[in-house]
Design a protein around this motif. Structure first.
Motif, PDB file in Angstrom:
ATOM      1  N   ARG A   1       1.027  -1.446   0.130  1.00  0.00           N
ATOM      2  CA  ARG A   1       0.161  -0.214  -0.256  1.00  0.00           C
ATOM      3  C   ARG A   1       0.724   1.019  -0.125  1.00  0.00           C
ATOM      4  O   ARG A   1       0.726   2.008  -0.922  1.00  0.00           O
ATOM      5  N   VAL A   2       2.149   1.366   0.849  1.00  0.00           N
ATOM      6  CA  VAL A   2       3.019   2.559   0.929  1.00  0.00           C
ATOM      7  C   VAL A   2       3.562   2.549   0.263  1.00  0.00           C
ATOM      8  O   VAL A   2       3.600   3.892  -0.847  1.00  0.00           O
ATOM      9  N   VAL A   3       3.876   1.919  -1.848  1.00  0.00           N
ATOM     10  CA  VAL A   3       4.198   1.679  -2.435  1.00  0.00           C
ATOM     11  C   VAL A   3       3.778   2.021  -3.663  1.00  0.00           C
ATOM     12  O   VAL A   3       3.948   3.065  -4.025  1.00  0.00           O
ATOM     13  N   GLU A   4       2.218   2.048  -2.835  1.00  0.00           N
ATOM     14  CA  GLU A   4       1.549   2.366  -4.605  1.00  0.00           C
ATOM     15  C   GLU A   4       1.023   3.695  -4.359  1.00  0.00           C
ATOM     16  O   GLU A   4       1.001   4.495  -4.998  1.00  0.00           O
ATOM     17  N   ALA A   5       0.910   4.385  -2.955  1.00  0.00           N
ATOM     18  CA  ALA A   5       0.306   5.432  -2.658  1.00  0.00           C
ATOM     19  C   ALA A   5       2.076   6.669  -2.997  1.00  0.00           C
ATOM     20  O   ALA A   5       2.004   7.528  -3.589  1.00  0.00           O
ATOM     21  N   ILE A   6       2.940   6.146  -2.862  1.00  0.00           N
ATOM     22  CA  ILE A   6       4.194   7.036  -3.336  1.00  0.00           C
ATOM     23  C   ILE A   6       4.577   7.162  -4.703  1.00  0.00           C
ATOM     24  O   ILE A   6       4.805   8.222  -5.294  1.00  0.00           O
ATOM     25  N   VAL A   7       4.536   5.826  -5.574  1.00  0.00           N
ATOM     26  CA  VAL A   7       4.199   6.076  -7.072  1.00  0.00           C
ATOM     27  C   VAL A   7       2.626   6.715  -7.620  1.00  0.00           C
ATOM     28  O   VAL A   7       3.474   8.026  -8.598  1.00  0.00           O
ATOM     29  N   SER A   8       2.368   7.385  -6.128  1.00  0.00           N
ATOM     30  CA  SER A   8       1.102   8.179  -6.907  1.00  0.00           C
ATOM     31  C   SER A   8       1.362   9.303  -6.717  1.00  0.00           C
ATOM     32  O   SER A   8       0.822   9.912  -7.580  1.00  0.00           O
ATOM     33  N   GLU A   9       1.796   9.725  -5.542  1.00  0.00           N
ATOM     34  CA  GLU A   9       2.396  11.184  -5.176  1.00  0.00           C
ATOM     35  C   GLU A   9       3.637  11.534  -6.102  1.00  0.00           C
ATOM     36  O   GLU A   9       3.644  12.709  -6.316  1.00  0.00           O
ATOM     37  N   SER A  10       4.429  10.829  -6.421  1.00  0.00           N
ATOM     38  CA  SER A  10       5.431  10.917  -7.716  1.00  0.00           C
ATOM     39  C   SER A  10       5.118  11.307  -8.640  1.00  0.00           C
ATOM     40  O   SER A  10       6.508  11.985  -9.024  1.00  0.00           O
TER      41      SER A  10
END
Length: 269
Positions: free
Chosen positions: A234-243
């Motif tokens: 979940r954290v990986v997906e959130a970081i990818v989205s915000e990047s």
């Protein structure tokens, strides 16, 4: 090796690394290092922390059967990919502080591309490189400059840190040239020189690169080591989205282009 153990331990990661990162990110620097070393027919070449083996493979392309090439890496999974791509190279599992070399085996050329910054005992690794090099042999070591000098990676790290707190990105942890030169001189190398090299890196597809870079950052986070698999994903997906906003100025169609800088140190044994 260029990424942390969390990423390396994923069964599919070495294939992803080879498919998406090696060509655009690592091959240009491998070619540059070998240009600097001026390979000659019959050279014996040692690639330390070889990953999937791009330095060794470029050396093989240039020398053909008129050379002997060994690649060493700590990761069996990375080496499995290296063997599948280029079986003609002698791939060996081992670490830089205790190279898997028979007594008396030496090389005309030793290269360590973007691996030194990960070694826990850098003086021991440098001593092993010196021991492996013939008298008058040539060494090249590349280490990325600090990410504070590379806005693209610095800004991606800052996005990840919103979720995970401070991240010590090992990839850029040996970014100053002076300590690198001092390490080599202390190990007994001669004619130690270094220069900073910058170039524009092009990725045909930005999304796979972003996912792999995010995996690397999460893997280097102390907080992430306490997360379960579901929460880490979940954290990986959130970081990818915000990047996405970080990528925008560097985006060309579906690809990316950004400046990247490295130290290139050379020396003789």
């Amino acid at each position: 090796m260029t990424l942390p153990s969390y990423a390396m331990n994923q069964a599919s990661f070495p294939e992803m690394y080879e498919r998406w990162l090696v060509g655009p990110l690592f091959r240009p620097w491998a070619e540059m290092a070998l240009d600097e070393l001026e390979l000659s027919s019959g050279d014996r070449v040692l690639d330390i922390a070889c990953g999937t083996g791009i330095v060794a493979r470029v050396a093989r392309e240039r020398l053909g059967g008129a050379g002997f090439i060994v690649g060493v890496d700590v990761s069996a999974d990375m080496l499995a990919v290296a063997r599948a791509v280029e079986p003609a190279v002698d791939w060996r599992q081992g670490n830089a502080g205790e190279l898997p070399l028979p007594s008396g085996e030496t090389f005309d050329v030793v290269v360590c591309q973007q691996g030194l910054q990960f070694f826990p005992d850098k003086p021991a690794a440098a001593a092993q490189m010196r021991h492996a090099l013939t008298k008058g042999g040539r060494l090249a070591i590349a280490t990325w400059r600090p990410d504070d000098e590379i806005p693209f990676f610095r800004d991606l790290r800052r996005v990840a840190e919103r979720h995970l707190g401070a991240i010590a990105d090992q990839r850029y942890s040996f970014g100053e040239a002076a300590p690198l030169e001092a390490l080599l001189r202390d190990a007994g190398f001669h004619e130690v020189r270094s220069r900073i090299v910058s170039r524009t890196i092009h990725f045909g597809e930005g999304v796979p690169f972003l996912h792999l870079n995010t995996m690397a950052l999460v893997g280097m986070s102390s907080l992430a080591k306490e997360l379960g698999d579901h929460e880490r994903k979940r954290v990986v997906e959130a970081i990818v989205s915000e990047s996405a906003s970080v990528l925008q100025p560097y985006t060309i169609g579906s690809g990316l282009a950004f400046e990247l800088s490295t130290n290139l140190a050379t020396a003789k044994g």
